[in-house]
Scaffold this active site. Structure first.
Site, PDB file in Angstrom:
ATOM      1  N   GLU A 134     -34.901 -12.047 -36.856  1.00 11.35           N
ATOM      2  CA  GLU A 134     -35.197 -13.032 -35.819  1.00 11.35           C
ATOM      3  C   GLU A 134     -36.509 -13.760 -36.098  1.00 11.35           C
ATOM      4  OE1 GLU A 134     -32.837 -11.071 -32.031  1.00 11.35           O
ATOM      5  OE2 GLU A 134     -34.750 -10.203 -32.636  1.00 11.35           O
ATOM      6  N   GLU A 157     -28.455  -4.435 -34.430  1.00 13.23           N
ATOM      7  CA  GLU A 157     -28.728  -3.875 -33.097  1.00 13.23           C
ATOM      8  C   GLU A 157     -27.526  -3.173 -32.480  1.00 13.23           C
ATOM      9  OE1 GLU A 157     -31.922  -7.109 -33.428  1.00 13.23           O
ATOM     10  OE2 GLU A 157     -29.910  -6.719 -34.205  1.00 13.23           O
TER      11      GLU A 157
END
Length: 254
Positions: free
Chosen positions: A109, A129
Site C-alpha cells: 500500500e 491480509e
C-alpha cells in the site's frame, strides 16, 4: 533511528530503518515518516521525495501488529497529518518509491501511495491480509483505480504474491533494475521530475490522481483553478523566456 533522512540536491531521501523487522511500520516510524514528509513539503529546496528502506530483503512488511498494540495501550492514538495526506493522494510533492525488497500488505500500500516506483528484480508484492483474517484497509482496496478489477480482485481475494516483472507488466512499476541500482535509478527519476516547474508538476499530479480515483469528469471540473494558478505564474513566463533564449529555466515556484 527508525527513519533515516538524507538530501541529494532537490531530492529528500527517506529510508525505513528496521531491517531486522522487515521494515514493518510502528506508530513511532509512521510518526517519524509523517514529520519528515511535513518538513519536505514545507521546504522550498525539496522538489521530490524518494522513499526506500534498509537492506535487500524487504521494503516493508506492513504493520508491526505487536508494536501497534503496545503503543496504542501506552500512548493513545497519534495524528499523523502528513502521512495521512500522503496516503490519501493529497501530499503536495512527488514521491518516488525505491523498492529494495518485498513489499507486502501495508508495504504494498505504501507503494500504491507513491507517484512513481523503481523496484529490485527479486522483490515480491501482494496483499496477503485475507490470509491473516484481515483486509487491505490502508489503500489496497483502491487498487481497481490502477489496474483492471479482475486483476485487483485476484490480489485482494487470493492474497498471493507476484514478482516485480509481473507488477511492471501491470503498470504499477516504472522500472525494474538490479538490487544495487534501485536507489540510484529512483534518484535519477526524482531528479528529472525535480528539474521541472514546481507549480506545473503539482498541478499535473493533482489532476492525474483525481482522474485515476474519481474519474475524468471530476478531474476536468477541477482544472480551471490550476489553469488560473499555473498559466499566470512567474514560472510560466520564465519557461517561455528560457525556451526562446535557449537556456535552462530558473524556477521559483511562484
Amino acid at each position: 533511528m527508525e527513519l533515516l533522512t538524507a538530501r541529494h540536491g532537490p531530492v529528500e531521501v527517506l529510508t525505513l530503518n528496521r531491517p531486522a523487522q522487515r521494515n514493518a511500520l510502528t506508530p513511532g516510524l509512521i510518526a517519524a515518516l509523517s514529520a519528515a514528509l511535513g518538513e519536505a513539503a514545507a521546504s522550498e529546496e525539496v522538489r521530490a521525495v524518494v522513499l526506500t528502506a534498509v537492506g535487500d530483503k524487504a521494503f516493508c512488511a506492513g504493520m508491526d501488529l505487536g508494536a501497534f498494540a503496545l503503543d496504542r495501550n501506552d500512548h493513545g492514538a497519534r495524528t499523523n497529518l502528513h502521512y495521512d495526506r500522503f496516503a490519501t493522494g493529497c501530499y503536495p510533492k512527488p514521491v518516488i518509491a525505491a523498492i529494495n525488497g518485498s513489499a507486502v500488505a501495508g508495504g504494498f500500500e505504501l507503494l500504491l501511495h507513491c507517484d512513481l516506483a523503481v523496484a529490485a528484480r527479486h522483490a515480491m508484492f501482494g496483499l496477503p491480509e485475507v490470509k491473516r483474517g484481515l483486509f487491505p484497509a490502508g489503500g489496497g482496496t483502491l487498487l481497481p483505480s490502477r489496474i483492471p478489477l479482475a486483476l485487483a480482485l485476484e490480489f485482494g481475494l487470493t492474497g498471493e504474491l507476484v514478482d516485480a516483472s509481473r507488477l511492471l507488466q501491470l503498470g504499477l512499476l516504472n522500472r525494474v533494475v538490479d538490487s544495487t541500482e534501485v536507489v540510484g535509478a529512483a534518484l535519477a527519476l526524482a531528479q528529472r521530475v525535480a528539474s521541472n516547474a514546481p507549480l506545473g508538476v503539482a498541478a499535473t499530479r493533482r489532476a492525474m490522481w483525481r482522474c485515476s480515483r474519481e474519474g475524468t469528469e471530476a478531474a476536468r471540473r477541477s482544472l480551471q483553478a490550476s489553469i488560473d494558478e499555473v498559466f499566470q505564474s512567474d514560472d510560466a513566463l520564465e519557461g517561455a523566456r528560457a525556451f526562446t533564449e535557449k537556456r535552462p529555466p530558473r524556477w521559483t515556484g511562484k
